[in-house]
Design a protein around this motif. Structure first.
Motif, mmCIF file in Angstrom:
data_model
loop_
_atom_site.group_PDB
_atom_site.id
_atom_site.type_symbol
_atom_site.label_atom_id
_atom_site.label_comp_id
_atom_site.label_asym_id
_atom_site.label_seq_id
_atom_site.Cartn_x
_atom_site.Cartn_y
_atom_site.Cartn_z
ATOM 1 N N ALA A 68 -2.190 7.571 -31.740
ATOM 2 C CA ALA A 68 -3.318 8.449 -31.379
ATOM 3 C C ALA A 68 -4.016 8.031 -29.859
ATOM 4 O O ALA A 68 -4.239 8.830 -29.247
ATOM 5 C CB ALA A 68 -4.490 8.581 -32.172
ATOM 6 N N ASP A 90 -1.739 8.963 -27.204
ATOM 7 C CA ASP A 90 -1.959 10.530 -26.792
ATOM 8 C C ASP A 90 -3.090 10.631 -26.025
ATOM 9 O O ASP A 90 -3.031 11.535 -25.216
ATOM 10 C CB ASP A 90 -1.698 11.217 -28.266
ATOM 11 C CG ASP A 90 -0.544 11.102 -28.668
ATOM 12 O OD1 ASP A 90 0.619 11.088 -28.208
ATOM 13 O OD2 ASP A 90 -0.427 11.505 -29.889
ATOM 14 N N ARG A 91 -4.250 10.099 -26.346
ATOM 15 C CA ARG A 91 -5.516 10.204 -25.773
ATOM 16 C C ARG A 91 -5.358 9.782 -24.352
ATOM 17 O O ARG A 91 -6.077 10.540 -23.572
ATOM 18 C CB ARG A 91 -6.502 9.408 -26.555
ATOM 19 C CG ARG A 91 -7.164 10.509 -28.006
ATOM 20 C CD ARG A 91 -8.259 9.826 -28.670
ATOM 21 N NE ARG A 91 -9.203 8.867 -28.009
ATOM 22 C CZ ARG A 91 -9.723 7.916 -28.558
ATOM 23 N NH1 ARG A 91 -9.292 7.429 -29.396
ATOM 24 N NH2 ARG A 91 -10.488 7.272 -27.637
ATOM 25 N N ALA A 127 -3.566 12.478 -22.322
ATOM 26 C CA ALA A 127 -4.333 13.524 -22.192
ATOM 27 C C ALA A 127 -5.343 13.298 -20.914
ATOM 28 O O ALA A 127 -5.662 14.114 -20.112
ATOM 29 C CB ALA A 127 -5.116 13.940 -23.493
ATOM 30 N N ALA A 128 -6.051 12.081 -21.061
ATOM 31 C CA ALA A 128 -6.908 11.723 -20.248
ATOM 32 C C ALA A 128 -6.466 11.629 -18.642
ATOM 33 O O ALA A 128 -7.151 12.009 -17.729
ATOM 34 C CB ALA A 128 -7.548 10.134 -20.467
ATOM 35 N N ALA A 136 -12.833 10.495 -20.432
ATOM 36 C CA ALA A 136 -11.941 10.136 -21.498
ATOM 37 C C ALA A 136 -10.941 8.969 -21.148
ATOM 38 O O ALA A 136 -10.774 8.035 -22.058
ATOM 39 C CB ALA A 136 -11.043 11.272 -21.372
ATOM 40 N N VAL A 194 -10.969 5.307 -23.302
ATOM 41 C CA VAL A 194 -9.863 4.437 -24.197
ATOM 42 C C VAL A 194 -9.412 3.076 -23.479
ATOM 43 O O VAL A 194 -8.570 2.279 -23.944
ATOM 44 C CB VAL A 194 -8.371 5.409 -24.132
ATOM 45 C CG1 VAL A 194 -8.820 6.848 -25.019
ATOM 46 C CG2 VAL A 194 -8.119 5.586 -22.647
#
Length: 137
Positions: A56, A59-60, A63-64, A72, A76
């Motif tokens: 996860a 993936d984050r 995406a950021a 974002a 992370v």
């Protein structure tokens, strides 16, 4: 406000992804495990993790990067202060997952294919376990 020279835009792109990714070089993506030296200097192959939290986080992070979302990215990042603005990111820059992180103690490394300007490079996305929580180094 002065307009950035083309070279400066490249630097801004590196700032956006640089806190999360290494420099881009032309390469072909591979989905196999990563070779890593152990404490004795011997090389062993690390298998990508099945840990849902690490998947996860990976993936984050992607995406950021792809959304050019500094907030974002800071969420992370292990060092949020190092994440810069995305103003100079090339419009065609994109990151794709090659392999989920392979864990080695308190460090994990995912492989990411970064494409910009028609060139693709596979770079490591290093994650670190800090105080029981994984973050992007």
């Amino acid at each position: 406000m002065t307009e950035q020279a083309p070279h400066r835009r490249g630097v801004a792109t590196a700032v956006v992804a640089g806190g999360l990714l290494a420099a881009v070089a032309v390469a072909i993506a591979s989905t196999s495990g990563e070779d890593a030296p152990d404490s004795t200097g011997a090389t062993r192959t690390l298998a990508p993790t099945d840990d849902p939290a690490l998947r996860a986080l990976t993936d984050r992070a992607l995406a950021a990067i792809n959304d050019r979302d500094p907030d974002a990215m800071r969420a992370v990042s292990c060092d949020p202060a190092r994440v810069g603005a995305s103003d100079g990111a090339p419009p065609d820059a994109h990151a794709d997952l090659v392999s989920y992180p392979a864990v080695d103690g308190s460090t994990a490394v995912a492989q990411v294919a970064v494409t910009a300007g028609g060139k693709t490079s596979t770079v490591p996305l290093t994650l670190e376990l800090r105080s029981g929580t994984w973050c992007v180094r």
